[in-house]
Enzyme design. Structure first.
Site, PDB file in Angstrom:
ATOM      1  CB  CYS A 149       6.427  -1.824  15.738  1.00  0.00           C
ATOM      2  SG  CYS A 149       7.884  -1.756  15.544  1.00  0.00           S
ATOM      3  N   GLY A 156       6.920  -1.916   5.800  1.00  0.00           N
ATOM      4  CA  GLY A 156       8.554  -1.779   5.831  1.00  0.00           C
ATOM      5  C   GLY A 156       9.246  -1.111   6.652  1.00  0.00           C
ATOM      6  CD  GLU A 157      14.143  -0.074   9.308  1.00  0.00           C
ATOM      7  OE1 GLU A 157      14.776   0.475   8.241  1.00  0.00           O
ATOM      8  OE2 GLU A 157      13.473   0.608  10.291  1.00  0.00           O
ATOM      9  CB  SER A 182      10.172   4.478  15.043  1.00  0.00           C
ATOM     10  OG  SER A 182       9.578   4.566  12.851  1.00  0.00           O
ATOM     11  CG  LEU A 183      12.674   7.713  20.718  1.00  0.00           C
ATOM     12  CD1 LEU A 183      13.778   7.024  20.767  1.00  0.00           C
ATOM     13  CD2 LEU A 183      12.751   8.848  21.149  1.00  0.00           C
ATOM     14  CG  HIS A 184       7.440   4.831  18.503  1.00  0.00           C
ATOM     15  ND1 HIS A 184       6.749   6.034  18.340  1.00  0.00           N
ATOM     16  CD2 HIS A 184       7.714   4.927  17.361  1.00  0.00           C
ATOM     17  CE1 HIS A 184       6.282   5.959  16.856  1.00  0.00           C
ATOM     18  NE2 HIS A 184       7.394   4.704  15.654  1.00  0.00           N
ATOM     19  CB  SER A 209      10.976   6.483   8.603  1.00  0.00           C
ATOM     20  OG  SER A 209      10.275   6.778   9.730  1.00  0.00           O
ATOM     21  CB  CYS A 262       3.305  -1.130  13.285  1.00  0.00           C
ATOM     22  SG  CYS A 262       3.472  -1.090  12.022  1.00  0.00           S
ATOM     23  CB  CYS A 290       3.486   7.524   3.261  1.00  0.00           C
ATOM     24  SG  CYS A 290       3.918   6.352   4.609  1.00  0.00           S
ATOM     25  CD  GLU A 307      -2.958  -0.990   1.792  1.00  0.00           C
ATOM     26  OE1 GLU A 307      -3.962  -1.096   1.583  1.00  0.00           O
ATOM     27  OE2 GLU A 307      -2.781  -0.517   3.096  1.00  0.00           O
ATOM     28  CB  CYS A 344       7.382  -5.819   8.477  1.00  0.00           C
ATOM     29  SG  CYS A 344       8.849  -4.419   9.514  1.00  0.00           S
ATOM     30  CB  CYS A 396       0.890   6.605  11.291  1.00  0.00           C
ATOM     31  SG  CYS A 396       1.132   7.989  10.121  1.00  0.00           S
TER      32      CYS A 396
END
Length: 399
Positions: A138, A198-199, A252-254, A230, A141, A127, A114, A134, A372
């Site tokens: 996380c 994905g990363e 992406s800290l969070h 990111s 997510c 985006c 997507e 992935c 997101c």
């Protein structure tokens, strides 16, 4: 939701090489392979580069400054690929989401990702996805619940940009769909963020090659300051990303504690917060004009206290940075909830007082699962719905 037919070139993508996503040297090699004279290769490469990326042309017959004989030879041996659009959804707020389908390329069956377009005043942000699925899992997510299938190629990453520009009418002489939410002037796709499925740093070479085309002055020609990559914190690749790609960086800290981040972002078990922030401090080109963005999703009762905000300020001291606070976007089956708005505002006030611009990112596209953390291929989303329905049936039978 609108289902769309596949573009004509898609079915041929497996049989003939595509020029999309190749470097100039790669295009030159393809031209040499079909017999183009060595002294013409540089000129022909520049012509193709312009037609593909500046004008969005997919038909060699339309490339009028190339000889008729060469156009015929190009059409016989090569293509200018576009992904197949499975569906196009438009949110109430104007956000668009495309489900793109690509060839299997070792996956056993065609794969889907997507891509989301977010129109705002003065800019339009695309985006992009870098992987099918992935590996990072996380916990907040939706994409992280989808198994990893394969990396996307540079061709497939660039293809998302080209298809979005085509659908929006962002190429010269193209027409924007009536009623489409787009910037009032300038380029309709003005910004790119590698924040989809994905990363990106686990698919480094393909992401690098795609973003260098996106930022090439004779290619898609977006400023590197309008491209953001990111990462969840693949520390060993961060310096390389700065040196070889040179775009803006987002983390992406969070969470502000390792024990909590180990749960929210399991990659933290390998690269702890202190190690990640050291890599950020050393990011090539870092300055007040090129700040790192720290993304922080607001999870009710999990990471949203004033103490968390103060610790975030302490951790980022000395790093040219800004903080994006992201209200959690729910998805089917999640155990998390979004922080109350008053809590988010209190958190924002603390980091703002410390000098970190922290716009609260207004949720966009929630009604079409385009916000997101909500992206996932439709086939995987369908399987998840079936799994949840089965679990509900079992629970009802047990009662």
């Amino acid at each position: 939701m609108t289902a769309l037919a596949s573009p004509p070139a898609a079915s041929a993508a497996i049989e003939r090489p595509s020029l999309v996503g190749l470097s100039r040297e790669g295009i030159g090699a393809e031209l040499a392979a079909i017999g183009v004279e060595p002294r013409q290769i540089r000129m022909r490469t520049a012509q193709l580069w312009s037609w593909i990326y500046q004008r969005g042309v997919t038909d060699f017959a339309a490339m009028t400054n190339i000889s008729k004989d060469l156009r015929a030879k190009l059409a016989d041996h090569l293509i200018v690929s576009r992904p197949e659009i499975v569906t196009e959804q438009i949110s109430e707020d104007g956000t668009r989401k495309w489900l793109f389908r690509f060839p299997p390329r070792g996956a056993g069956r065609p794969v889907e990702v997507e891509t989301v377009y977010i129109p705002e005043v003065g800019r339009g942000t695309l985006c992009l996805s870098s992987q099918v699925g992935c590996t990072l899992t996380c916990s907040f997510c939706h994409t992280g619940t989808q198994r990893m299938v394969r990396n996307l190629t540079a061709e497939e990453i660039v293809g998302q940009i080209l298809m979005a520009r085509e659908r929006l009418g962002d190429f010269p002489d193209a027409t924007t769909p009536v009623g489409a939410a787009v910037p009032a002037e300038g380029r309709l796709v003005s910004n790119i963020v590698m924040m989809g499925m994905g990363e990106p740093l686990y698919n480094f070479e393909h992401v690098r090659d795609a973003l260098l085309i996106a930022s090439d002055g004779d290619g898609i020609a977006l400023s590197k300051r309008r491209i953001t990559l990111s990462t969840s914190g693949v520390v060993p690749m961060i310096a390389r990303a700065g040196a070889e790609i040179g775009v803006m960086l987002a983390i992406s800290l969070h969470a502000v504690r390792d024990d909590l981040r180990d749960v929210l972002v399991p990659l933290n078990k390998k690269h702890k917060i202190a190690e990640l922030l050291d890599a950020c401090r050393a990011y090539p080109g870092l300055s007040n004009a090129r700040r790192i963005t720290f993304e922080y999703v607001m999870l009710k009762g999990v990471n949203d206290s004033p103490a968390d905000a103060r610790e975030l300020v302490r951790l980022l001291k000395g790093i040219p940075a800004k903080i994006n606070l992201i209200p959690f976007n729910p998805w089917p089956g999640t155990d998390y909830a979004c922080s109350d708005w008053e809590t988010i505002e209190t958190f924002a006030e603390i980091v703002n007082r410390a000098g970190y611009a922290s716009p609260i990112r207004t949720p966009r596209g929630r009604d079409i699962l385009a916000a997101c953390g909500q992206l996932k291929s439709e086939s995987e989303r369908m399987r998840a719905r079936e799994r949840l329905a089965l679990e509900a049936m079992v629970a009802d039978a047990a009662e």
